[in-house]
Design a protein around this motif. Structure first.
Motif, PDB file in Angstrom:
ATOM      1  N   PHE A   1      37.476  73.297  51.127  1.00 23.06           N
ATOM      2  CA  PHE A   1      36.662  74.506  51.223  1.00 23.06           C
ATOM      3  C   PHE A   1      35.584  74.516  50.138  1.00 23.06           C
ATOM      4  N   GLY A   2      34.538  75.279  50.402  1.00 22.58           N
ATOM      5  CA  GLY A   2      33.530  75.582  49.402  1.00 22.58           C
ATOM      6  C   GLY A   2      33.258  77.071  49.437  1.00 22.58           C
ATOM      7  N   ALA A   3      33.424  77.741  48.314  1.00 24.47           N
ATOM      8  CA  ALA A   3      33.208  79.191  48.238  1.00 24.47           C
ATOM      9  C   ALA A   3      31.947  79.454  47.428  1.00 24.47           C
TER      10      ALA A   3
ATOM     11  N   PRO B   1      42.266  71.527  50.820  1.00 28.08           N
ATOM     12  CA  PRO B   1      42.669  72.229  52.045  1.00 28.08           C
ATOM     13  C   PRO B   1      43.818  73.204  51.851  1.00 28.08           C
ATOM     14  N   ASP B   2      44.540  73.107  50.744  1.00 27.09           N
ATOM     15  CA  ASP B   2      45.691  73.988  50.520  1.00 27.09           C
ATOM     16  C   ASP B   2      45.340  75.215  49.689  1.00 27.09           C
ATOM     17  N   ASP B   3      44.076  75.473  49.430  1.00 24.48           N
ATOM     18  CA  ASP B   3      43.655  76.657  48.684  1.00 24.48           C
ATOM     19  C   ASP B   3      44.239  77.906  49.340  1.00 24.48           C
ATOM     20  N   GLY B   4      45.070  78.616  48.592  1.00 26.82           N
ATOM     21  CA  GLY B   4      45.799  79.751  49.156  1.00 26.82           C
ATOM     22  C   GLY B   4      44.928  80.875  49.667  1.00 26.82           C
ATOM     23  N   ARG B   5      43.710  80.982  49.167  1.00 31.82           N
ATOM     24  CA  ARG B   5      42.829  82.072  49.583  1.00 31.82           C
ATOM     25  C   ARG B   5      42.393  81.947  51.035  1.00 31.82           C
TER      26      ARG B   5
END
Length: 350
Positions: A233-235, A257-261
């Motif tokens: 992801f990229g935020a 890919p496992d970023d909880g957000r």
């Protein structure tokens, strides 16, 4: 592909440059060094293949001698305006010879232009999106739509905010226009702005029309996907269509890919949205690029208080930089597809 060769499969990594850049290209010194390293970790032999328009025959010959071609070339360069037509012709010839090409130009045409927003408007990530195929249609239909609220017009092809405008009614016949590229605000008569858009329809161009998303200042989530699986992801806070006092957006922050957000969004993509999109666009799962991304803004919350997501674009022709985890994901996807191609070839010649 040399299906019986004991040597590692060869993978050409293509980017745009000039003759000198092509002559001097080295995996370890290119901006794609991490990709070359990931390919090597997966038993693949990467080689630079700098695209130079005047050397199309030379590049074609190189690509015809590899097993896979991975491409990072923007559809339009801001400095020269050079497109991809000549390269796409070469890539189609290479793919027709049985060589894996990612992303194939025909796949980019289906998912990597703004028209995908119109074609998938009925999906949960869609909104009331319209496609103008002619200037006459724009001049007839857009005035009543912008009268109901702010709209965002997007050229079918572009990058870096080029060809994206926020338009909202001002006083009398005027509209307030902001271009994402430079965030400049100007007030002009609506008919004058529409006249300016005449050139956007040259050479078969189109314009896509979406409602302005009021939650845009809460940030955008870029989902990096390898094939059908989320690879990271990229935020980023986005201010391209915000009023000037908001300043420039800070850099995008990358995560795996496992970023909880973002696990709910990941689940929606992998389980529902990517298969639905592929079906709508008549694509097989393995047609999807080894790396692509989808950008989402926040929409209205649902009855349970959960965020909805609105797709604002898909990038498929030049997705880089990427999260660290995505390098191995794209290398693994490339290896798997080459192995499946080899297995099909072996089965057909048993």
């Amino acid at each position: 592909m040399s299906h019986l060769s004991p040597h590692p499969p060869k993978v050409a990594v293509v980017w745009r440059g000039d003759a000198q850049a092509r002559a001097e290209a080295r995996p370890e010194t290119s901006r794609f060094a991490a990709i070359f390293t990931a390919l090597e970790r997966h038993g693949l032999a990467g080689e630079p293949a700098v695209w130079v328009k005047g050397l199309a025959d030379v590049v074609r010959a190189q690509l015809m001698a590899v097993d896979a071609v991975l491409v990072w070339v923007n559809p339009v360069t801001e400095d020269t305006g050079e497109g991809r037509d000549a390269l796409d012709t070469v890539l189609r010839e290479v793919a027709a010879a049985g060589i894996l090409v990612s992303a194939h130009p025909d796949v980019i045409n289906r998912i990597g232009t703004k028209e995908v927003l119109y074609r998938t408007r009925g999906m949960p990530w869609g909104t009331d999106t319209y496609l103008y195929g002619s200037h006459a249609a724009l001049a007839t239909e857009f005035p009543r739509r912008v009268a109901a609220g702010p709209r965002v017009l997007k050229r079918s092809r572009g990058n870096g905010g080029i060809g994206v405008w926020k338009v909202e009614r001002a006083m009398g016949p005027d509209v307030l226009v902001q271009e994402a590229r430079d965030r400049r605000l100007r007030t002009v008569p609506l008919h004058a702005f529409l006249t300016e858009r005449t050139s956007d329809f040259s050479a078969g161009g189109t314009l896509v029309d979406q409602p302005f998303q009021v939650r845009h200042l809460e940030g955008m989530v870029r989902c990096y996907v390898s094939g059908t699986r989320v690879a990271g992801f990229g935020a980023q806070h986005v201010t391209a269509l915000a009023s000037p006092e908001h300043g420039r957006a800070p850099p995008r922050l990358y995560s795996g890919p496992d970023d909880g957000r973002f696990q709910r969004l990941r689940d929606l993509l992998e389980r529902d949205w990517i298969p639905e999109m592929a079906n709508l666009l008549r694509l097989e799962p393995d047609d999807l690029p080894v790396i692509w991304d989808a950008d989402f803004l926040l929409g209205r919350k649902n009855a349970a208080g959960e965020d909805s997501y609105v797709l604002c674009e898909i990038n498929a022709s030049s997705v880089y930089p990427i999260p660290d985890e995505a390098h191995d994901a794209l290398a693994a996807t490339t290896l798997r597809r080459l192995a499946e191609t080899r297995a099909r070839w072996s089965a057909g010649h048993a």
